[in-house]
Write an enzyme that holds these catalytic residues in place. Sequence first.
Site, short mmCIF file in Angstrom:
data_model
loop_
_atom_site.label_atom_id
_atom_site.label_comp_id
_atom_site.label_asym_id
_atom_site.label_seq_id
_atom_site.Cartn_x
_atom_site.Cartn_y
_atom_site.Cartn_z
N GLU A 66 5.58 -9.71 15.22
CA GLU A 66 5.12 -10.34 16.45
C GLU A 66 4.99 -11.84 16.31
O GLU A 66 4.95 -12.57 17.30
CB GLU A 66 3.79 -9.73 16.93
N ARG A 75 0.82 -1.23 0.00
CA ARG A 75 0.00 0.00 0.00
C ARG A 75 0.85 1.27 0.00
O ARG A 75 0.37 2.33 -0.41
CB ARG A 75 -1.00 -0.04 1.14
#
Length: 170
Positions: free
Chosen positions: A94, A57
């Site tokens: 993560e 994006r």
Amino acid sequence: MIEGYIRDVPDFPKPGILFKDITPLLSDPVGLAKSIDLLAEVVDPASYDLVCGIESRGFIFGTALANKIGKGFIPIRKPGKLPWKTASESYELEYGTDTIEIHVDAVNETVKRVLVVDDLLATGGTMEAALKLVRKIGGDPVACAVVIELGFLPGREKLGDIPVHALVRV
């Protein structure tokens, strides 16, 4: 401004996450144009030579911004997507690690000040890796510009003294 074009999607991509969906912003010509106009204003275009966008994006906003202000565009991509010699940088997520790449000749001695653009700043891992990549090839990152910043996450802290400009801060 552009907040009204951003849709909240609860429990995506997993329960407990409130996803900020920019699809309505992208699909509305007024909203999209306004976001590019705002990105052109948050950092003085005279302070950088090139716009660098992070897959995927960041390409949308970065190329539109580069076109609007008359600058070149540098893509930062996932491994194996760029056809020339690349430098790479791995970073922690993560749930594991990821890697991004840039062409080694994307900057030169006279064109090296870079604005790094993406749609979202969250934990800062991707943006931090992008800044390291730009430096690795001899570039000088002058600022970061994002459409949305999740201010409750430590993204800015990972970027050191590089200024961060967000159109929307949640």
